[in-house]
Design an enzyme around this catalytic site. Structure first.
Site, PDB file in Angstrom:
ATOM      1  N   ALA A 244       0.818  -1.206   0.000  1.00 47.13           N
ATOM      2  CA  ALA A 244       0.000   0.000   0.000  1.00 47.13           C
ATOM      3  C   ALA A 244       0.858   1.264   0.000  1.00 47.13           C
ATOM      4  O   ALA A 244       2.087   1.212   0.079  1.00 47.13           O
ATOM      5  CB  ALA A 244      -0.936  -0.019   1.207  1.00 47.13           C
ATOM      6  N   HIS A 245       0.183   2.401  -0.035  1.00 48.94           N
ATOM      7  CA  HIS A 245       0.890   3.674  -0.172  1.00 48.94           C
ATOM      8  C   HIS A 245       1.772   3.979   1.038  1.00 48.94           C
ATOM      9  O   HIS A 245       1.444   3.706   2.174  1.00 48.94           O
ATOM     10  CB  HIS A 245      -0.077   4.837  -0.429  1.00 48.94           C
ATOM     11  CG  HIS A 245      -1.143   5.033   0.602  1.00 48.94           C
ATOM     12  ND1 HIS A 245      -2.130   5.973   0.443  1.00 48.94           N
ATOM     13  CD2 HIS A 245      -1.383   4.433   1.782  1.00 48.94           C
ATOM     14  CE1 HIS A 245      -2.923   5.947   1.492  1.00 48.94           C
ATOM     15  NE2 HIS A 245      -2.494   5.021   2.313  1.00 48.94           N
ATOM     16  N   ASN A 246       2.947   4.514   0.717  1.00 47.14           N
ATOM     17  CA  ASN A 246       3.924   4.969   1.709  1.00 47.14           C
ATOM     18  C   ASN A 246       4.533   3.860   2.550  1.00 47.14           C
ATOM     19  O   ASN A 246       5.155   4.131   3.583  1.00 47.14           O
ATOM     20  CB  ASN A 246       3.326   6.046   2.615  1.00 47.14           C
ATOM     21  CG  ASN A 246       2.930   7.287   1.841  1.00 47.14           C
ATOM     22  OD1 ASN A 246       1.746   7.539   1.645  1.00 47.14           O
ATOM     23  ND2 ASN A 246       3.912   8.035   1.356  1.00 47.14           N
TER      24      ASN A 246
END
Length: 342
Positions: A244-246
């Site tokens: 997922a993001h980051n």
């Protein structure tokens, strides 16, 4: 495998190891112990299979020093401290000899922006798209139907198999291998609830991937919301993984199929994540953490080691009570045993 054969002496010259007997033996393929015949080379890495040394028909067997004598009594053997590592290097050497050489040049059906930069000896496959500002490093291979979006970068010697998407502004380093169906740089799952419904949070970061990274088929790595999602050098991701993001994954960490990592979690270097494991968001796992298959990680891990434990799914308030009780289960068992002895 190839129809040609190779002398064991040539193999030793390339990969090392101590050859016991069989200098005249020629090898035509690599095979498991129980399927090998006289023109095969095989290996024994797990002591559980040592009985197969007496029954295998392999022309040569790769073994550790502990099994050198047993292997030599049956025929040619290569002795090395780590047979599995030797086997891995053998497969690379063999593939380099037997696989067709990659093509060079841009296929007539590919669409390459005049504002893209292509390095030396690049291959761009049929119906691939390379957008403006993209940079393709020397000897990189972009497979059929791949899309390298604007300002994306592909490092030297990296291969994108057919149907890979490298999103705008995303980067992968040198000597990478990205299998078919991978999407790098899709939007992270960022939504703000409102009375009218969810409001999309635009994902303004990118994905930064280091050198020597392998990404399995149909894996997805989301771009960061503000800063980048980061995959460091040497990371190995299996098929069907969600990053997922980051998320930030440290060097030489390996993750098996169907695992998922939620947003903003940091995983250290030299970790392993078992298949179908889940790691919730905003956690930190230090270097050297090993997560067993199907484990759900719900808290940060500050000490290296092996962690396991899927938990049954149930209504939340009941789950919280049972989880609290479960922590005392071992102590309760010991108390019951003590009472029984009385």
């Amino acid at each position: 495998m190839s129809s040609t054969t190779v002398a064991l002496a040539e193999l030793i010259a390339a990969l090392g190891g101590d050859l016991l007997g069989g200098s005249e033996v020629r090898i035509g393929r690599i095979a498991p112990l129980d399927e090998a015949d006289g023109d095969c080379i095989s290996f024994l890495a797990n002591p559980r299979y040592q009985a197969q040394l007496g029954t295998t028909r392999a022309g040569c067997v790769i073994v550790a020093p502990a099994f050198a004598e047993a292997a030599a009594t049956r025929g040619a053997a290569i002795v090395t401290p780590d047979p599995y590592l030797y086997f891995a290097r053998l497969t690379q050497w063999w593939a380099a000899r037997t696989r067709p050489a990659p093509g060079v040049g841009v296929h007539p059906s590919a669409v390459v922006s005049p504002e893209a930069t292509l390095g030396r000896d690049v291959e761009i496959g049929p119906l691939a798209v390379v957008e403006a500002g993209a940079v393709i490093g020397d000897r990189a291979r972009i497979g059929a139907h791949c899309v390298v979006e604007r300002d994306a970068r592909v490092g030297e010697g990296t291969r994108l198999a057919p149907r890979v998407v490298l999103g705008y502004g995303c980067r992968i380093g040198a000597r990478g291998l990205v299998h078919s169906g991978v999407v790098i740089g899709a939007d992270g799952f960022g939504l703000a609830p409102s009375k009218q419904g969810y409001v999309k949070i635009e994902q303004l970061g990118n994905v930064t991937i280091g050198d020597d990274v392998e990404i399995g088929a149909n894996t997805c790595i989301d771009r960061g919301a503000l800063a980048d999602t980061v995959i460091e050098d040497g990371v190995k991701l299996d098929n069907l993984i969600q990053i997922a993001h980051n998320v930030h994954i440290g060097k030489n960490t390996a993750m098996a199929g169907c695992a998922a990592v939620a947003g903003s979690t940091r995983i250290g270097a030299n970790c392993t994540i078992g298949g179908a494991a889940n790691i919730i968001g905003h956690l930190t796992l230090v270097d050297g953490v090993h997560i067993s298959a199907a484990t759900t990680v719900t808290r940060s891990i500050a000490e290296p080691g092996v962690y396991s434990g899927p938990h049954p799914f149930e209504e939340n308030s009941s789950w919280q009570k049972n989880a609290a009780t479960l922590r005392q289960l071992h102590t309760l068992r010991e108390r019951v045993r003590a009472l029984e002895k009385k």
